[in-house]
Design a protein around this motif. Sequence first.
Motif, PDB file in Angstrom:
ATOM      1  N   THR A  24       0.808  -1.229   0.000  1.00 37.50           N
ATOM      2  CA  THR A  24       0.000   0.000   0.000  1.00 37.50           C
ATOM      3  C   THR A  24       0.835   1.270   0.000  1.00 37.50           C
ATOM      4  O   THR A  24       0.294   2.365  -0.111  1.00 37.50           O
ATOM      5  CB  THR A  24      -0.951   0.037   1.212  1.00 37.50           C
ATOM      6  OG1 THR A  24      -0.168   0.034   2.407  1.00 37.50           O
ATOM      7  CG2 THR A  24      -1.897  -1.154   1.204  1.00 37.50           C
ATOM      8  N   THR A  26       2.859   3.992  -1.573  1.00 36.49           N
ATOM      9  CA  THR A  26       3.058   4.531  -2.917  1.00 36.49           C
ATOM     10  C   THR A  26       4.261   5.447  -2.968  1.00 36.49           C
ATOM     11  O   THR A  26       4.917   5.568  -3.981  1.00 36.49           O
ATOM     12  CB  THR A  26       1.810   5.306  -3.389  1.00 36.49           C
ATOM     13  OG1 THR A  26       1.519   6.328  -2.444  1.00 36.49           O
ATOM     14  CG2 THR A  26       0.624   4.376  -3.542  1.00 36.49           C
ATOM     15  N   LYS A  27       4.552   6.095  -1.875  1.00 34.94           N
ATOM     16  CA  LYS A  27       5.701   7.000  -1.810  1.00 34.94           C
ATOM     17  C   LYS A  27       6.745   6.328  -0.926  1.00 34.94           C
ATOM     18  O   LYS A  27       6.632   6.333   0.286  1.00 34.94           O
ATOM     19  CB  LYS A  27       5.261   8.342  -1.227  1.00 34.94           C
ATOM     20  CG  LYS A  27       6.324   9.392  -1.279  1.00 34.94           C
ATOM     21  CD  LYS A  27       5.773  10.722  -0.821  1.00 34.94           C
ATOM     22  CE  LYS A  27       6.804  11.796  -0.975  1.00 34.94           C
ATOM     23  NZ  LYS A  27       6.282  13.086  -0.566  1.00 34.94           N
ATOM     24  N   LYS A  83       0.040  10.980   2.066  1.00 33.02           N
ATOM     25  CA  LYS A  83       1.304  10.278   1.820  1.00 33.02           C
ATOM     26  C   LYS A  83       2.469  10.865   2.616  1.00 33.02           C
ATOM     27  O   LYS A  83       3.605  10.465   2.442  1.00 33.02           O
ATOM     28  CB  LYS A  83       1.657  10.325   0.323  1.00 33.02           C
ATOM     29  CG  LYS A  83       0.546   9.888  -0.595  1.00 33.02           C
ATOM     30  CD  LYS A  83       0.245   8.429  -0.444  1.00 33.02           C
ATOM     31  CE  LYS A  83      -0.752   7.983  -1.482  1.00 33.02           C
ATOM     32  NZ  LYS A  83      -2.011   7.545  -0.979  1.00 33.02           N
TER      33      LYS A  83
END
Length: 163
Positions: A24, A26-27, A83
């Motif tokens: 999960t 993403t960054k 994020k």
Amino acid sequence: QNTIRPYKEKLEAKDIALNINVDTITKRTCFIDENALKTIIDTLIDIAEKSTYLGNITIELTHPELEFVEQQEVECPQSATEKSFIQFTISDTGAGMSEAEMENIFDPYYQLDAVNKKNMSKSLALAIVRTLISNLHGKIWVESNSMQGSTYTFIIPNERFNI
């Protein structure tokens, strides 16, 4: 990966599965002190490994919701997004801790008079981890039940903020 790699063989030898879930995230770039983060993760995996004799250790990384970050009393700048923080969760199926142990889990001097010096080193290690996470502007907490394993969770920013 560099921090986890040395534990893979050790855990395999003890028949303990190591599960890693970073799907999960993403960054994946984290703009914080790499050595401090390595020390934190290494210490928590070491604690989990020492208290687990059967079962597994799971490491999960997620981006927590900003509302949850604020509930944990982590400073959340107005420029933060979903994020902007990473939540690390390290769970084990080990011996766990009793409520009495949990009360002072981050007190490095709590176990000085205890017969079980293993708990003293755990309290000292967790006190150091808590200090490092605090210096990174994050927060750690532990959930555990005796004979049901422990879960060590911490949130840190993964962006540079002017805090």
